[in-house]
Design a protein around this motif. Structure first.
Motif, PDB file in Angstrom:
ATOM      1  N   TYR A  59       0.923  -1.212  -0.113  1.00 31.49           N
ATOM      2  CA  TYR A  59      -0.015  -0.003  -0.181  1.00 31.49           C
ATOM      3  C   TYR A  59       0.962   1.224  -0.043  1.00 31.49           C
ATOM      4  CZ  TYR A  59      -4.120  -2.871   0.756  1.00 31.49           C
ATOM      5  OH  TYR A  59      -5.083  -3.831   0.561  1.00 31.49           O
ATOM      6  N   TRP A  60       2.070   0.955   0.241  1.00 33.41           N
ATOM      7  CA  TRP A  60       3.003   2.187   0.206  1.00 33.41           C
ATOM      8  C   TRP A  60       4.262   1.582  -0.844  1.00 33.41           C
ATOM      9  CZ3 TRP A  60       0.893   1.009   4.934  1.00 33.41           C
ATOM     10  CH2 TRP A  60       0.360   2.224   5.500  1.00 33.41           C
TER      11      TRP A  60
ATOM     12  N   GLY B 212      -3.074   2.270   3.198  1.00 37.50           N
ATOM     13  CA  GLY B 212      -1.969   3.325   2.924  1.00 37.50           C
ATOM     14  C   GLY B 212      -2.513   4.583   3.295  1.00 37.50           C
TER      15      GLY B 212
END
Lengths: 135, 376
Positions: free
Chosen positions: A76-77, B122
């Motif tokens: 997600y990063w 995120g």
């Protein structure tokens, strides 16, 4: 380190600063209420048990047991892409509080209730992340 | 009024509506919600200007929604864009009707997450564990299911039964987004997202909107279709470990049991009376946790319960007959409540549960709610 480190860093504030200062010095700590003795994590502006503001960061043993874990196959990063899949763990510290972290080193024999211990990963000049390995 | 049970059958659903589900980059939340509202108004035949109560969820501004619909209600409630809000909204609306805050309540939900590429993890949803890469509701449910596997021996093949059955049900629903049948092997071969969870354990992300119109049972008789009664409801929050979002050490078992017990007591029914269950299925494990908490099986035994296609229409407990979040549409519980109404009206065609008299909704989440609907 800090020039190339591209994963999220903790947002250090007055309430949680003690935790990160301890981690930088190689000590794992949990917020401890000076009024009722309750130990908890993450940081809370008042003690969730008795609502006192009189709290400190009490150093703990760094020993715990594995409550669960998950292997991330998606980043997600961008900073995590090179680590896929990476293992996140849920640890119950010997002193009571539960904590999310990474399980590092060989953990092929992971199972619920297994003993783990803290290790410190200095990721930038100012931030050291407490992680865990199988004990 | 002092006892929750006195709210039994004090509100009824008279109209339901939804948009198509898909990818709609040229329309916003107000536009989608207005389509669903128009559909629900047509469904019951109400004069829209009679509506004096408004609930909006995942819609940016209640005032603009009222402007778009030409409504000045007496009572308004805005809910945050979280999946667990549908049960809260419907229960609050039922309570508002019973206490006279409003006579006719429209509840509106819209989601544009598909066309706007929402990631659900995120930097979109910052959290205290980000430095360790722990993020996303899927990650949290994976950690819960791993724990369930460890404690009770539940297997991913048993988990697959949930996705396979709900996809089967979607195949019976001409409006569902994903209708192609899948097998347990398909599930086992799907790519991991957050192991032990795989792609087919994840819900869809799509655009769409849903509307329900509620009133009191007395007023409900004036409309086009037979009313569906809200016969029972209950709730229980689990907030004290909220820094680990979408996770509960006990699989929300105590909360689901508490909410279910309240709802069953109010409605005067038990799990054996439930003809179909609408279980919030953001991720497949949530269905297992719901079955255990509500008492359809004992804690730890849901893996065995779901084997052999038990959750399919025609199985021993039809679950998410429209295809749920996993295969119909990600309307965060709202569409499941619409499906409950349609089942009780007998409008469900190929997926209709025969002699359907009691349908239960449940959301096993940090805000756990259950609602029991019956034929009016």
């Amino acid at each position: 380190m800090s020039e190339t480190y591209n994963k999220p860093l903790p947002k250090i504030d007055p309430v949680n600063r003690g935790f990160w200062e301890n981690a930088k010095a190689g000590r794992l700590s949990v917020q401890t209420c000076k009024s009722c003795g309750d130990k908890h994590y993450p940081a809370s502006p008042v003690c969730p048990k008795c609502l006192s503001s009189d709290q400190e960061w009490g150093v703990v043993s760094g020993n715990g047991t594995l409550e669960s874990w998950v292997d991330f196959h998606r980043a997600y990063w961008d900073g995590f892409k090179e680590n896929l899949p990476y293992r996140v763990c849920l640890v119950r510290l010997a002193e009571g509080p539960i904590m999310v972290s990474n399980l590092v080193g060989n953990s092929d024999n992971a199972k619920m209730g297994a003993a783990v211990r803290v290790v410190f990963d200095k990721v930038t000049e100012n931030v050291t992340l407490p992680k865990f390995e199988m004990a | 009024m002092s006892e929750l049970a006195e709210l039994k059958n004090r509100a009824a659903v008279i109209g339901v509506g939804n948009t198509a589900y898909g990818n709609f980059p040229d329309v916003d939340e107000y536009g989608l919600a207005a389509q669903a509202f128009r559909s629900a108004v047509a469904d019951c035949g109400i004069d829209k200007n009679q509506i004096d109560g408004l609930v909006v969820c995942r819609i940016p501004y209640y005032g603009r929604m009222g402007e778009v619909l030409g409504l000045d209600p007496r009572w308004t409630l805005t809910l945050p864009p979280h999946g667990r809000m549908s049960g809260i909204g419907i229960i609050e609306a039922a309570t508002a009707l019973a206490t006279g805050h409003a006579k006719y309540v429209a509840l509106l939900y819209a989601n544009i997450g598909r066309s706007r590429r929402v990631n659900y993890g995120g930097d979109e949803s910052p959290g205290v564990w980000d430095p360790f890469g722990f993020t996303s509701p899927g990650g949290a449910h994976a950690m819960a299911f791993q724990r369930h596997m460890q404690m009770f021996g539940t297997t991913t093949r048993q988990l697959a039964e949930v996705s396979v059955a709900i996809r089967h049900n979607a195949g019976l629903n001409p409006d569902a987004v994903m209708r192609k049948p899948i097998t347990i092997e398909d599930h086992e071969n799907a790519r991991f997202i957050t192991a032990p969870l795989r792609l087919l354990d994840y819900c869809l992300i799509n655009d769409g909107a849903v509307c329900l119109i509620l009133t009191t049972p007395e007023r409900a008789k004036d409309f086009k279709k037979p009313p569906v009664l809200i016969s029972g409801f209950g709730g229980q929050e689990s907030f004290t470990r909220s820094s680990i979002p979408n996770f509960d050490m006990d699989f929300w078992y105590p909360a689901v049991k508490a909410a279910g017990d309240q709802a069953y007591a109010m409605a005067g029914v038990s799990p054996k009376d439930v003809d179909a269950l609408m279980a919030y299925d953001n991720f497949s494990p949530t269905v297992l946790f719901s079955l255990e908490g509500l008492g359809f099986c004992k804690q730890g035994e849901s893996g065995g319960f779901v084997e052999g296609g038990a959750l399919k229409v025609g199985g021993r407990l039809p679950v998410n007959t429209d295809g749920g979040h996993l295969s119909n549409s990600y309307m965060q519980g709202w569409a499941l409540n619409v499906e409950a109404v349609r089942q009780l009206r007998g409008e469900c065609g190929a997926r209709q549960v025969p002699d359907c008299e009691v349908v239960q909704y449940v959301q096993a989440t940090p805000c756990t709610r259950s609602i029991i609907y019956t034929r009016g």
